[in-house]
Enzyme design. Sequence first.
Site, mmCIF file in Angstrom:
data_model
loop_
_atom_site.group_PDB
_atom_site.id
_atom_site.type_symbol
_atom_site.label_atom_id
_atom_site.label_comp_id
_atom_site.label_asym_id
_atom_site.label_seq_id
_atom_site.Cartn_x
_atom_site.Cartn_y
_atom_site.Cartn_z
ATOM 1 N N ASP A 135 0.858 -1.183 0.000
ATOM 2 C CA ASP A 135 0.000 0.000 0.000
ATOM 3 C C ASP A 135 0.893 1.232 0.000
ATOM 4 O O ASP A 135 1.119 1.856 1.034
ATOM 5 C CB ASP A 135 -0.917 -0.028 1.215
ATOM 6 C CG ASP A 135 -1.962 1.058 1.176
ATOM 7 O OD1 ASP A 135 -2.197 1.625 0.084
ATOM 8 O OD2 ASP A 135 -2.549 1.341 2.239
ATOM 9 N N LYS A 137 0.613 3.912 -2.344
ATOM 10 C CA LYS A 137 -0.054 5.128 -2.824
ATOM 11 C C LYS A 137 0.879 5.955 -3.709
ATOM 12 O O LYS A 137 1.110 7.135 -3.484
ATOM 13 C CB LYS A 137 -0.571 5.955 -1.652
ATOM 14 C CG LYS A 137 -1.573 5.199 -0.793
ATOM 15 C CD LYS A 137 -1.880 5.963 0.477
ATOM 16 C CE LYS A 137 -2.782 5.195 1.396
ATOM 17 N NZ LYS A 137 -2.088 4.203 2.208
#
Length: 119
Positions: free
Chosen positions: A61, A63
């Site tokens: 994760d 981003k």
Amino acid sequence: MKTARRIIVALDFDNVDDAEAIVDRLGNTGQAYKVGMELLTVAGPTLARRLVGEGKDVFLDLKLLEIPTSVAGAVRAAGRLGATMVTVHAMGGPKIMEAAVHAAAGFPQLRVIALTGRH
């Protein structure tokens, strides 16, 4: 996706010991783990490699929101690491998302997830 792999355990820790304690406690029950920027920064790729080596799914994760070339490089690195998912920011626009998807094409296990939303 198999039922056991639908549950992704978030390793939202700022140290390796706490993350590894959860992984060890879950044993074979835990099949998929989320590693975010904080843990990846603290632990480097070692924990993610360990999980992949044990046959676990790893969701990075991250981003990603950077120039397309850098996003593509990071996605390829995630693929080489053996990750099964990686996040990019959709707010970066179509060029970033296209670069990410194109970079992931060489890694059949890797899915690119585009995040949307307002801050």
